[in-house]
Design an enzyme around this catalytic site. Structure first.
Site, PDB file in Angstrom:
ATOM      1  N   CYS A 140     137.614  26.728  60.879  1.00  0.00           N
ATOM      2  CA  CYS A 140     138.479  27.242  59.812  1.00  0.00           C
ATOM      3  C   CYS A 140     139.788  26.467  59.735  1.00  0.00           C
ATOM      4  CB  CYS A 140     138.745  28.736  59.999  1.00  0.00           C
ATOM      5  SG  CYS A 140     139.510  29.159  61.582  1.00  0.00           S
TER       6      CYS A 140
ATOM      7  N   HIS B 115     142.298  33.080  63.137  1.00  0.00           N
ATOM      8  CA  HIS B 115     141.586  32.571  61.954  1.00  0.00           C
ATOM      9  C   HIS B 115     142.572  31.971  60.964  1.00  0.00           C
ATOM     10  CE1 HIS B 115     138.398  32.124  59.115  1.00  0.00           C
ATOM     11  NE2 HIS B 115     138.864  33.030  58.266  1.00  0.00           N
TER      12      HIS B 115
END
Length: 482
Positions: A113, A430
């Site tokens: 990510c 994330h």
């Protein structure tokens, strides 16, 4: 790495390579590129059972030339409505995103990510895409190493694929070349690729592109430097000895330092432009403390700002995160951080911009007999009164169209992308990208999932909790031409 054949419906795909150092999900992304069947819809038969995303290839014992069977239906592109007018608010959420511009997400290949969010932000820069399009497979300079050349090609090709697609893209080739060029992004733990720092990925990729994308017959590249490069001039002085010197440097981002006194981006930038150094003092014959005070001497088209949220925590021997809330604006004016010479250059363009924007609101320009105001009035006679025409001209430049009028920066920037991090550590959590489209709409790119956003929600990513908070902000210069 073994190669297998994959049977899907009536098609047979021979010699599909399996990288056994990567999880099976990556193999599914390869098949997605071949078949159009998303990884979550794929059912692959291996040894009488279904291939799981977290399976161990070594345990499965897949052999060279083995034939695998896959079941699953391919995605269909979203079709435009054939009858009646349908308002965007009435469309399903996935079709709302398609209606506002670029929509292709990037599949997460295993803690990638950080890479996906970086790519989505940089992909939003049309001038960078235009420069990459001019880069040829065989046109690299002799002083560029092969891995840098391959990563530049992979970036160009991936950006092109994102532009052509409305469905998620698997950045397999880019990821493999990125790890070869920068081995730190290939670190593994218990057989899985580890989370990495998005800012490090951003900086490494941008610096590499600055070395590889060169103008014809240019001794050094000015393309990426003019888009993202910031020139700083610094005064370094020692209060104890009275020694003083000046130095210049080029950077690709400004740092927003965070402390108990910092509540807003402006305050963080002010702290970031001041630092203390300990170095040898010729006058004192020993080390001493020097104060380094920097200001901006030249501005780029795109201003990148990093919030310095991560620091090394000795107790736990890992990177920790500063969760403090730091507000940032949709419109950023950096005039106060500029050198005197740069401020002088910005005065006339800023006055023209203020008057043009004031005219749109029905306000009259201030009259003055000063020499500066006379200069402004002389320039105005040569300029268009429609600022929208100027913006269109600026956009044309990004696509390679030349303009007879010269572009002038104003020191005022508009927010166009935010890369955020959710979590307590740089080694986990994330990353996602929030990107402004050309029509003014914002899209959140959460790996393969694009989600339409409201502009008022963008400035709420300022921190203070466990939600996503800004780590990198990218601003686009507001320019005028005359």
């Amino acid at each position: 790495m073994p190669t297998v054949s994959v049977k899907w419906q009536k098609e047979l795909f021979p010699a599909v390579e399996i990288d056994t150092t990567q999880p099976p999900y990556v193999f599914k992304c390869q098949l997605y590129d071949l078949t159009g069947v998303p990884p979550e819809r794929q059912k692959i038969m291996v040894k009488g059972g279904l291939l799981k995303d977290d399976a161990d290839w070594n345990t499965l014992g897949v052999k060279e030339g083995q034939k695998l069977m896959m079941v699953g239906t391919a995605e269909e592109a979203v079709k435009a409505p054939e009858k009646n007018t349908v308002f965007m608010e009435d469309l399903p959420e996935d079709q709302q995103v398609v209606a506002v511009g670029h929509t292709a997400g990037l599949y997460n290949l295993g803690n990638t990510c950080y890479m996906n969010s970086t790519l989505q932000c940089l992909h939003s820069v049309p001038e960078l895409k235009s420069a990459l399009l001019k880069y040829s497979n065989s046109g690299r300079s002799n002083d560029l190493d092969p891995s840098s050349h391959l990563l530049t090609v992979a970036t160009r090709d991936l950006f092109g694929e994102l532009d052509r697609s409305v469905k998620p893209v698997a950045p397999m080739q880019f990821w493999m070349v990125l790890r070869k060029k920068f081995p730190q992004f290939g670190q593994q733990h218990n057989g899985f690729y580890m989370q990495q720092d998005a800012e490090e990925c951003w900086s490494q990729l941008l610096y590499l592109l600055s070395q590889s994308i060169k103008e014809p017959e240019a001794r050094e590249n000015e393309t990426v430097k003019s888009l993202f490069g910031i020139e700083l001039v610094s005064r370094v002085h020692c209060q104890e000895s009275g020694e003083e010197s000046s130095e210049k440097e080029s950077v690709y981002s400004l740092k927003c330092h965070i402390s108990q006194e910092v509540n807003h981006l402006h305050e963080g930038l002010k702290h970031g432009l001041r630092s203390e150094l300990e170095k040898a003092s010729p006058a004192l014959g020993r080390t001493a403390i020097y104060l380094k005070e920097s200001c901006i001497d030249d501005l780029p088209r795109y201003l990148t700002i990093q919030f310095v949220r991560f620091f090394w925590k000795r107790g736990s021997n890992q990177k920790a995160k500063i969760l403090r809330k730091v507000d940032y604006p949709l419109e950023l004016d950096v005039f106060d951080f500029c050198s005197d010479s740069l401020r002088q250059k910005l005065q006339t363009p800023r006055q023209i911009l203020r008057d043009e924007e004031g005219a749109k609101l029905g306000l009259k320009a201030n009259k003055s007999n000063s020499s500066e105001e006379k200069d402004v009035n002389m320039v105005k006679e040569e300029t268009s009164t429609d600022i929208n025409d100027r913006s269109a001209a600026a956009n044309q430049e990004g696509t390679g169209t030349s303009s007879e009028k010269e572009m002038h920066l104003t020191g005022i920037y508009d927010l166009v992308a935010v890369l955020t991090h959710k979590g307590r550590s740089a080694d986990s959590g994330h990353y996602v990208a929030w990107v402004k489209q050309e029509n003014g709409k914002w899209i959140l790119f959460d790996d393969e999932n694009p989600i339409l956003q409201k502009e008022e929600d963008i400035t709420k990513l300022s921190g203070g909790g466990d939600w996503h908070m800004a780590y990198i902000c990218m601003y686009k210069a507001r320019v005028i031409r005359y």
